[in-house]
Design a protein around this motif. Structure first.
Motif, PDB file in Angstrom:
ATOM      1  N   PHE A 228       0.950  -1.076   0.030  1.00 39.31           N
ATOM      2  CA  PHE A 228      -0.793   0.123   0.174  1.00 39.31           C
ATOM      3  C   PHE A 228       0.809   1.599  -0.046  1.00 39.31           C
ATOM      4  O   PHE A 228       1.829   0.843   0.527  1.00 39.31           O
ATOM      5  CB  PHE A 228      -0.775   0.212   1.281  1.00 39.31           C
ATOM      6  N   THR A 229      -0.163   2.234  -0.565  1.00 43.98           N
ATOM      7  CA  THR A 229       0.861   3.772  -0.214  1.00 43.98           C
ATOM      8  C   THR A 229       0.814   4.286   1.472  1.00 43.98           C
ATOM      9  O   THR A 229      -0.641   3.667   1.913  1.00 43.98           O
ATOM     10  CB  THR A 229       0.629   4.701  -1.040  1.00 43.98           C
ATOM     11  N   ARG A 231      -0.484   6.469   2.046  1.00 45.43           N
ATOM     12  CA  ARG A 231      -1.364   7.254   2.313  1.00 45.43           C
ATOM     13  C   ARG A 231      -3.092   6.500   2.017  1.00 45.43           C
ATOM     14  O   ARG A 231      -3.819   6.575   2.847  1.00 45.43           O
ATOM     15  CB  ARG A 231      -1.849   8.623   0.925  1.00 45.43           C
ATOM     16  N   GLN A 232      -2.719   5.120   1.254  1.00 46.83           N
ATOM     17  CA  GLN A 232      -3.225   4.345   1.950  1.00 46.83           C
ATOM     18  C   GLN A 232      -3.860   3.373   3.324  1.00 46.83           C
ATOM     19  O   GLN A 232      -4.528   3.034   3.142  1.00 46.83           O
ATOM     20  CB  GLN A 232      -3.274   3.154   0.488  1.00 46.83           C
TER      21      GLN A 232
END
Length: 323
Positions: A228-229, A231-232
């Protein structure tokens, strides 16, 4: 018979030159002896003898090597390192290596604050290391997660069969040295390997559940092996803050009572040639006296003295981080 004045003047000049070189040699030996005494005595460099925030880079493949673990332990034992800033740039490594590193980092966290800062990626085994921190900070586009375990091996029996090559094996039981890649993998061998992977995977998931305070539904969303990034990952509780070193320091000041003006000092492990600090000194001396080739050789020898290896179960993310 009288001695010519020119001869006497030359002798005085020669004695002065010899005296200067003797003094330089004594100073060099004195400095070398001091360096050896300090290194062997376990003391760190002068900038580690005053209060500071210790910065440790965790880069490349994680193997749980003794040098890294010893360095983490020294930071934990240091009275002057008031907190640990763990900067991670790694796709992971061996599950056992990540486990060893995690346990040593948790020992540090029992004594002083630990904050992890993710660079481009902290996946798999590297994310296990990040879990040891009190909080995880990552850039918005940093990659985290890849919560899973991997076992890979090449199987070339079809290629060997095509060329008429057969590898004969005599072993005590069917699952000894299985799978070996020279024969089809039996269902029993595949099941045995799958059980190893499953056991380590359960351990990894439980670690994530405990350290990130997730319930079963939240855990299921992040443990399917993907990355995941940040932000995610933040709303999924994989990451606490979006940012970098500055935000990590601010968190230490606001939440752990770390003095705002404390300097950040880098701690890094030494190669075998660097441990006594003599190679750098020899290279510098060689440059002073004009032996540029020797100086270059000594410096290159330190750079080349690095090696790494992987074996066993892996907790590693394989992918490209390029745009």
């Amino acid at each position: 018979m009288s001695v010519p004045n020119d001869y006497l003047i030359d002798r005085r000049r020669l004695r002065r030159k010899l005296g200067w070189w003797r003094l330089a040699a004594l100073l060099a030996f004195g400095v070398a002896g001091l360096v050896v005494a300090v290194r062997l005595g376990g003391a760190e460099s002068a900038d580690k003898l005053t209060p500071h925030v210790a910065r440790l880079e965790l880069k490349g493949l994680i193997t749980g090597d003794d040098d890294t673990l010893d360095l983490v332990k020294k930071i934990g034992d240091s009275n002057q390192a008031k907190a640990l800033l763990l900067e991670i740039e790694s796709p992971g490594g061996t599950t056992t290596g990540a486990e060893r590193l995690y346990e040593e980092l948790r020992r540090v966290a029992e004594k002083k604050p630990v904050v992890a800062v993710v660079g481009t990626v902290a996946a798999s085994g590297a994310y296990i290391a990040a879990l040891a921190a009190d909080t995880i900070v990552a850039r918005g586009n940093s990659l985290v997660g890849s919560i899973g375990v991997l076992f890979q091996y090449p199987n070339v029996y079809k290629l060997l069969d095509k060329w008429g090559v057969e590898v004969e094996t005599v072993k005590s039981s069917p699952l000894k040295a299985a799978p070996n890649g020279f024969e089809p993998t039996s269902p029993e061998a595949r099941a045995a390997i799958a059980s190893l992977v499953a056991d380590s995977y359960v351990w990894f998931k439980n670690l994530v559940r405990e350290r990130r305070n997730l319930d079963e539904e939240e855990l299921a969303k992040v443990t399917d092996g993907r990355v995941f990034t940040a932000r995610q990952g933040q709303p999924l509780k994989l990451v606490d803050l979006i940012g970098g070193r500055r935000e990590a320091i601010d968190w230490l000041v606001a939440n752990k009572g770390v003095a705002k003006d404390l300097p950040v000092r880098e701690w890094k492990k030494k190669t075998n040639l660097e441990r006594l600090g003599l190679v750098e000194g020899a290279a510098s001396l060689a440059r002073v006296v004009g032996l540029q080739s020797l100086a270059g050789f000594l410096e290159q020898s330190v750079r080349l003295e690095r090696s790494s290896g992987l074996d066993g179960l892996l907790a590693i993310w394989q992918g490209s981080t390029a745009n």
